[in-house]
Design an enzyme around this catalytic site. Structure first.
Site, mmCIF file in Angstrom:
data_model
loop_
_atom_site.group_PDB
_atom_site.id
_atom_site.type_symbol
_atom_site.label_atom_id
_atom_site.label_comp_id
_atom_site.label_asym_id
_atom_site.label_seq_id
_atom_site.Cartn_x
_atom_site.Cartn_y
_atom_site.Cartn_z
ATOM 1 N N ASN A 85 0.856 -1.190 -0.042
ATOM 2 C CA ASN A 85 0.006 0.125 -0.130
ATOM 3 C C ASN A 85 1.073 1.259 0.040
ATOM 4 O OD1 ASN A 85 -1.795 2.087 0.659
ATOM 5 N ND2 ASN A 85 -2.326 1.208 2.636
ATOM 6 N N LYS A 115 0.236 4.331 -0.360
ATOM 7 C CA LYS A 115 -0.332 5.573 0.327
ATOM 8 C C LYS A 115 -0.306 6.799 -0.576
ATOM 9 C CE LYS A 115 -0.231 2.978 4.574
ATOM 10 N NZ LYS A 115 -0.191 3.160 5.895
ATOM 11 N N HIS A 144 -9.599 0.690 5.248
ATOM 12 C CA HIS A 144 -8.319 0.912 5.917
ATOM 13 C C HIS A 144 -8.373 2.104 7.036
ATOM 14 C CE1 HIS A 144 -4.080 2.370 6.711
ATOM 15 N NE2 HIS A 144 -3.839 1.235 6.045
ATOM 16 N N GLU A 147 -6.832 4.419 8.109
ATOM 17 C CA GLU A 147 -6.554 5.753 7.713
ATOM 18 C C GLU A 147 -7.946 6.288 7.027
ATOM 19 O OE1 GLU A 147 -3.013 5.458 5.687
ATOM 20 O OE2 GLU A 147 -2.023 4.778 7.453
ATOM 21 N N GLU A 191 -5.554 -5.350 10.597
ATOM 22 C CA GLU A 191 -4.689 -4.243 10.771
ATOM 23 C C GLU A 191 -4.762 -3.493 12.151
ATOM 24 O OE1 GLU A 191 -2.663 -3.540 6.667
ATOM 25 O OE2 GLU A 191 -4.067 -1.873 7.164
ATOM 26 N N GLY A 220 1.872 2.173 10.736
ATOM 27 C CA GLY A 220 2.875 3.241 10.484
ATOM 28 C C GLY A 220 3.446 3.842 11.859
ATOM 29 N N SER A 273 3.150 -2.093 10.447
ATOM 30 C CA SER A 273 4.628 -2.030 10.677
ATOM 31 C C SER A 273 5.435 -3.358 10.316
ATOM 32 C CB SER A 273 4.901 -1.589 12.086
ATOM 33 O OG SER A 273 4.486 -0.311 12.142
HETATM 34 P P1 PGA Z 1 2.862 0.137 7.605
HETATM 35 O O1 PGA Z 1 1.406 0.407 6.882
HETATM 36 O O2 PGA Z 1 3.491 -1.134 7.155
HETATM 37 O O3 PGA Z 1 3.422 1.237 7.116
HETATM 38 O O4 PGA Z 1 2.510 0.157 9.222
HETATM 39 C C1 PGA Z 1 0.578 -0.852 6.991
HETATM 40 C C2 PGA Z 1 -0.804 -0.422 6.198
HETATM 41 O O5 PGA Z 1 -1.255 0.751 6.340
HETATM 42 O O6 PGA Z 1 -1.587 -1.383 5.769
#
Ligand code: PGA
Length: 256
Positions: free
Chosen positions: A11, A13, A96, A98, A168, A174, A214
């Site tokens: 992803n 982003k 997601h 976010e 997640e 993140g 992460s």
């Molecule tokens: P990240 O993001 O690996 O940077 O924690 C994971 C995600 O947003 O699916």
């Protein structure tokens, strides 16, 4: 039952210009081997998708939409529908954290998006996960059950096989903070049990459940070895072609 295909999703982003994205994919296509039992997917920014779809070999790499609107067409200034992405993407990320927490998407929006993706023949990757406060209060099961029931409400037993569930935990995305494999194993059990309640044992075994939050090239193997985990969703680690390729190879080795 046919062996499930391991799924690795990058992803991106809000990263990469068109040129950077194209260069990255060029580099990736030279390093990533094609594996029969795997789906490798990247989710670039929406404005790059059309052009990247002409560049990628879909047998090697598939594209996903990070977001889309649930209506197929109409007067919705600034939105892109998943119907418009037909033929370009194979997957669509839905729910997601976010989107849920920064853009206040509700289960109702998420459910409509899951439906829209299925209507267009695109596989929805439904993300579910608890916040740190919910985890601390012992609410993980309740949250996951609610998000699954809410997100899948209109999905038929015929359609469920085309859905992917991504666990997640919000606090691990993140942040560099990673979930303990035992916690992930616990969440995967909850997810499969809920799918079993809704669609029966066969669907619960068949659906792909992946983990994200992460994960990096050093921790990937620990998650891939968890019983019931069929792949990973990577944010930061997917922005580096070497790390992403290394994770794909690791997944192939563990799951073959
Ligand atoms: P990240 O993001 O690996 O940077 O924690 C994971 C995600 O947003 O699916």
């Amino acid at each position: 039952m046919a062996q499930k295909r391991t799924l690795i999703v990058g992803n991106w982003k809000m990263n990469f210009t068109m040129q950077e994205a194209s260069l990255y994919l060029h580099h990736l296509s030279e390093t990533v081997k094609m594996h029969q039992n795997m789906d490798v997917v990247v989710a670039p920014a929406i404005f790059t998708l059309q052009s990247l779809s002409l560049q990628v070999n879909r047998r090697q790499l598939k594209l996903a939409a990070q977001n889309f609107y649930w209506r197929d067409m109409g007067s919705f200034t600034g939105e892109v529908s998943i119907a418009q992405l037909r033929g370009i993407v194979d997957y669509g990320i839905v729910g997601h954290s976010e989107r849920r927490y920064v853009f206040h998407e509700t289960d109702k929006d998420i459910r409509a998006k899951v439906q829209a993706a299925l209507r267009s023949g695109i596989k929805p990757i439904l993300c579910v996960g608890e916040t740190i406060a919910e985890k601390t209060h012992g609410e993980t099961k309740a949250v996951l059950d609610d998000q699954l029931v809410g997100g899948l409400a209109n999905v038929t037993s015929e359609e469920i096989k085309d859905c992917v569930i991504a666990y997640e935990p919000v606090w691990a995305i993140g942040t560099g903070e990673s979930a303990m494999p035992d916690d992930v194993a616990y969440a995967v059990k909850i997810i499969r049990n809920q799918i079993k309640e809704l669609y029966g044992a066969k669907a619960a075994n068949a659906i792909r459940v992946i983990y994200g939050g992460s994960v990096n090239q050093f921790s990937a193997a620990d998650y891939l070895k968890i019983d019931g985990i069929d792949g990973l969703m990577l944010g930061k680690a997917s922005l580096e072609a070497e790390a992403f390729s290394a994770i794909i190879e690791k997944a192939h080795e563990i799951k073959k």
